[in-house]
Design an enzyme around this catalytic site. Structure first.
Site, short mmCIF file in Angstrom:
data_model
loop_
_atom_site.label_atom_id
_atom_site.label_comp_id
_atom_site.label_asym_id
_atom_site.label_seq_id
_atom_site.Cartn_x
_atom_site.Cartn_y
_atom_site.Cartn_z
N TRP A 61 41.31 34.10 58.02
CA TRP A 61 40.31 33.20 58.60
C TRP A 61 39.47 33.94 59.62
O TRP A 61 39.88 34.99 60.12
CB TRP A 61 40.92 31.91 59.16
CG TRP A 61 42.09 32.04 60.11
CD1 TRP A 61 42.80 33.16 60.42
CD2 TRP A 61 42.67 30.99 60.87
NE1 TRP A 61 43.78 32.86 61.32
CE2 TRP A 61 43.73 31.53 61.62
CE3 TRP A 61 42.41 29.61 60.99
CZ2 TRP A 61 44.54 30.76 62.47
CZ3 TRP A 61 43.21 28.85 61.85
CH2 TRP A 61 44.26 29.42 62.58
N ASN A 62 38.27 33.36 59.89
CA ASN A 62 37.29 34.02 60.74
C ASN A 62 36.84 33.10 61.86
O ASN A 62 36.98 31.87 61.75
CB ASN A 62 36.04 34.40 59.93
CG ASN A 62 36.35 35.33 58.78
OD1 ASN A 62 37.03 36.32 58.94
ND2 ASN A 62 35.83 34.99 57.60
N HIS A 69 20.32 26.46 64.23
CA HIS A 69 19.19 26.58 63.29
C HIS A 69 19.18 27.97 62.67
O HIS A 69 18.33 28.81 62.99
CB HIS A 69 17.88 26.24 64.02
CG HIS A 69 17.87 24.83 64.51
ND1 HIS A 69 17.13 23.84 63.90
CD2 HIS A 69 18.59 24.24 65.48
CE1 HIS A 69 17.37 22.69 64.52
NE2 HIS A 69 18.26 22.90 65.48
N HIS A 73 19.40 25.44 56.81
CA HIS A 73 19.88 24.54 57.87
C HIS A 73 19.09 23.25 57.93
O HIS A 73 18.01 23.13 57.35
CB HIS A 73 19.90 25.26 59.23
CG HIS A 73 18.55 25.45 59.85
ND1 HIS A 73 17.79 26.56 59.64
CD2 HIS A 73 17.82 24.67 60.69
CE1 HIS A 73 16.66 26.47 60.32
NE2 HIS A 73 16.64 25.32 60.94
N ASP A 75 17.44 20.15 60.33
CA ASP A 75 16.85 19.80 61.63
C ASP A 75 17.01 18.28 61.84
O ASP A 75 16.47 17.49 61.04
CB ASP A 75 15.35 20.08 61.67
CG ASP A 75 14.98 21.56 61.63
OD1 ASP A 75 15.87 22.42 61.71
OD2 ASP A 75 13.76 21.83 61.53
N HIS A 79 16.36 17.44 67.71
CA HIS A 79 15.93 18.84 67.87
C HIS A 79 14.63 18.92 68.67
O HIS A 79 14.40 19.88 69.39
CB HIS A 79 15.74 19.47 66.49
CG HIS A 79 15.28 20.89 66.47
ND1 HIS A 79 15.74 21.85 67.33
CD2 HIS A 79 14.38 21.52 65.66
CE1 HIS A 79 15.16 23.01 67.06
NE2 HIS A 79 14.33 22.83 66.07
N HIS A 208 7.29 19.72 63.31
CA HIS A 208 8.48 19.35 64.08
C HIS A 208 8.19 18.11 64.94
O HIS A 208 8.98 17.16 64.95
CB HIS A 208 8.92 20.51 64.98
CG HIS A 208 9.73 21.56 64.29
ND1 HIS A 208 9.19 22.57 63.55
CD2 HIS A 208 11.07 21.76 64.25
CE1 HIS A 208 10.15 23.35 63.08
NE2 HIS A 208 11.30 22.88 63.48
C1 23J Z 1 12.55 26.02 67.89
C2 23J Z 1 11.23 26.22 68.21
C3 23J Z 1 10.29 26.38 67.22
C4 23J Z 1 10.69 26.33 65.90
C5 23J Z 1 12.03 26.13 65.55
C6 23J Z 1 12.94 25.98 66.56
C7 23J Z 1 12.45 26.06 64.12
O1 23J Z 1 11.75 26.44 63.23
C8 23J Z 1 13.71 25.41 63.73
O2 23J Z 1 14.63 26.05 63.22
O3 23J Z 1 13.80 24.19 63.90
S1 23J Z 1 9.49 26.52 64.64
MN MN Z 2 15.53 24.27 62.51
#
Ligand code: 23J
Ligand code: MN
Length: 258
Positions: A61-62, A69, A73, A75, A79, A208
């Protein structure tokens, strides 16, 4: 015969197949680089606890260490600041029903070959809908760009002197998908759901801000979107149940006609 026994029968008969939309996750996984004034996401490290040795004679195991992120992944709305006060906005509180939906795959591979900064516009969504029908509420909208064929980190991140260059969504398209189409979220082949240059947009990182402000999700670093039909597949994308988590690496699975 129920729909669930029929599902298994169709999988066993090879009339449906499970398509893995995830990349392998390891020390070579590229991570997003933000300007140095911001906190940085570390790369992946994996350290052995034991491997059939003195530390564990019969077991391997690790320990894994990475940002939420990283790699393929999820979001969550929490976030982004626009989603911070929404109900059920974190990886452990999103109702699991919302991890499953029909996939609408919009293929812009040819446009992206011409222009690495390509942004999906509302008229492109309208053209897709004229062929494939209206995007239903509760769908995963997946932007097929061919970007996942960039297997070395340098061409995947595609950072130039003026920052990263990779495709994404125009803010007006994010609004259309989040508000008018009421999608579950959007998925992309690139490192994040905003275009590479989106840090320079006004406002910065509009996808986002708009998606997460509307309680919608993101899926980043997908692959194998070329194995999906434009419509007719379903996607299951369930993040780790991290307490108050903003996202997590995950295995994204599609079930598609063979
Ligand atoms: C934090 C700030 C900007 C971005 C991101 C994260 C991601 O792309 C992410 O993985 O959610 S653009
Ligand atoms: Mn992300």
């Amino acid at each position: 015969m129920t729909v669930l026994t029929q599902l298994i029968d169709e999988l066993n008969a090879g009339r449906l197949r499970v398509v893995d939309l995830s990349h392998s996750l390891g020390p070579d996984t590229p991570v997003i680089g933000l300007p140095p004034i911001f906190g940085a996401s570390p790369g992946v490290s994996i350290d052995v606890i034991s491997r059939y040795c003195d530390q564990g004679p019969a077991w391997y195991w690790n320990v894994i260490h990475m940002g939420e992120h990283t790699g393929t992944h999820f979001d969550a709305p929490i976030h982004w600041i626009s989603g911070k006060d929404l109900p059920e906005n974190a990886t452990d509180t999103i109702p699991p029903r919302r991890f499953v939906g029909p996939a609408c795959v919009i293929d812009v591979t040819a446009d992206v070959q011409r222009n690495n900064d390509y942004l999906l516009m509302p008229e492109h969504v309208a053209a897709w809908e004229a062929t494939h029908g209206r995007i239903p509420a509760g769908a995963w909208v997946l932007l097929r760009t061919g970007w996942s064929t960039r297997t070395d980190a340098a061409s995947f991140l595609n950072v130039h002197a003026d920052g990263p260059h990779s495709p994404g969504f125009h803010a007006t398209t994010s609004m259309l998908l989040a508000k008018d189409r009421d999608v579950l979220g959007v998925g992309v082949e690139t490192v994040g759901t905003d275009a590479g240059q989106a840090g320079t947009f006004d406002p910065p990182f509009p996808n986002h801000g708009i998606m997460h402000g509307a309680g919608k999700f993101g899926l980043a670093s997908l692959r194998n979107l070329d194995q999906l039909p434009a419509t007719g597949a379903i996607v299951i994308a369930a993040p780790l149940k991290i307490a108050n988590g903003s996202g997590s690496p995950l295995r994204v699975l599609a079930i598609a006609p063979a």
